[in-house]
Design an enzyme around this catalytic site. Structure first.
Site, short mmCIF file in Angstrom:
data_model
loop_
_atom_site.label_atom_id
_atom_site.label_comp_id
_atom_site.label_asym_id
_atom_site.label_seq_id
_atom_site.Cartn_x
_atom_site.Cartn_y
_atom_site.Cartn_z
CB CYS A 89 -0.92 -0.04 1.22
SG CYS A 89 -1.78 1.50 1.59
CB CYS A 95 0.34 1.68 4.12
SG CYS A 95 -1.40 1.20 4.00
#
Length: 157
Positions: free
Chosen positions: A77, A80
């Protein structure tokens, strides 16, 4: 044949010169990079440090002695990865006042399912008393600090 053997020996020496340690800096023998301030949790750690939902399935009983932030993330991600340094800084800035945890949703699918994680990153803010609050998506540091100061540490100021 000698060339293939030379390449294999050279590769083996290169691997062993790092000592086989993850995070080792090959330029400084035996020195590993500084550990992270955030703590990765698996299910067992979650049940011990945050909430034991197996013993108390119908009630939120926070087990921590100070507020906590949980980052539900995945290694693939991009957003993230963008907030990871922010959470590291926050963990250091608020050391001793809050705990900052990380949960890899690919490895801990049960925890992700229990919290209904459908988008990443998802950040759970847990006050010592009261119900947790979830936000989704990457946010700037100032938004994390605002929630920390206004929700998590409101009773500790």
């Amino acid at each position: 044949m000698k060339n293939i053997l030379l390449v294999a020996v050279t590769a083996a020496l290169a691997l062993t010169s790092c000592g086989g340690r993850t995070g080792a800096n090959p330029g400084s023998a035996g020195i590993v990079e500084k550990e992270t301030a955030t703590v990765s949790l698996n299910k067992a750690g979650f049940l011990q440090r945050v909430v034991n939902y197996e013993m108390n399935p119908d009630e939120w009983l926070f087990l921590g002695d100070k507020p906590a932030i949980i980052d539900f993330y995945a290694t693939w991600c991009g957003p993230c990865r963008n907030i990871a340094p922010i959470l590291e800084t926050i963990a250091r800035d608020y050391e001793g006042q809050i705990d900052v945890y990380k949960i890899d949703v690919d490895k801990e699918q049960e925890l992700a399912a229990i919290f209904g994680i459908q988008s990443l990153p998802s950040i759970l803010f847990i006050p010592v008393d009261g119900q947790p609050q979830m936000i989704q998506g990457a946010r700037p540091k100032k938004e994390f600090v605002k929630v920390i100061e206004e929700v998590l540490l409101v009773d500790n100021i």
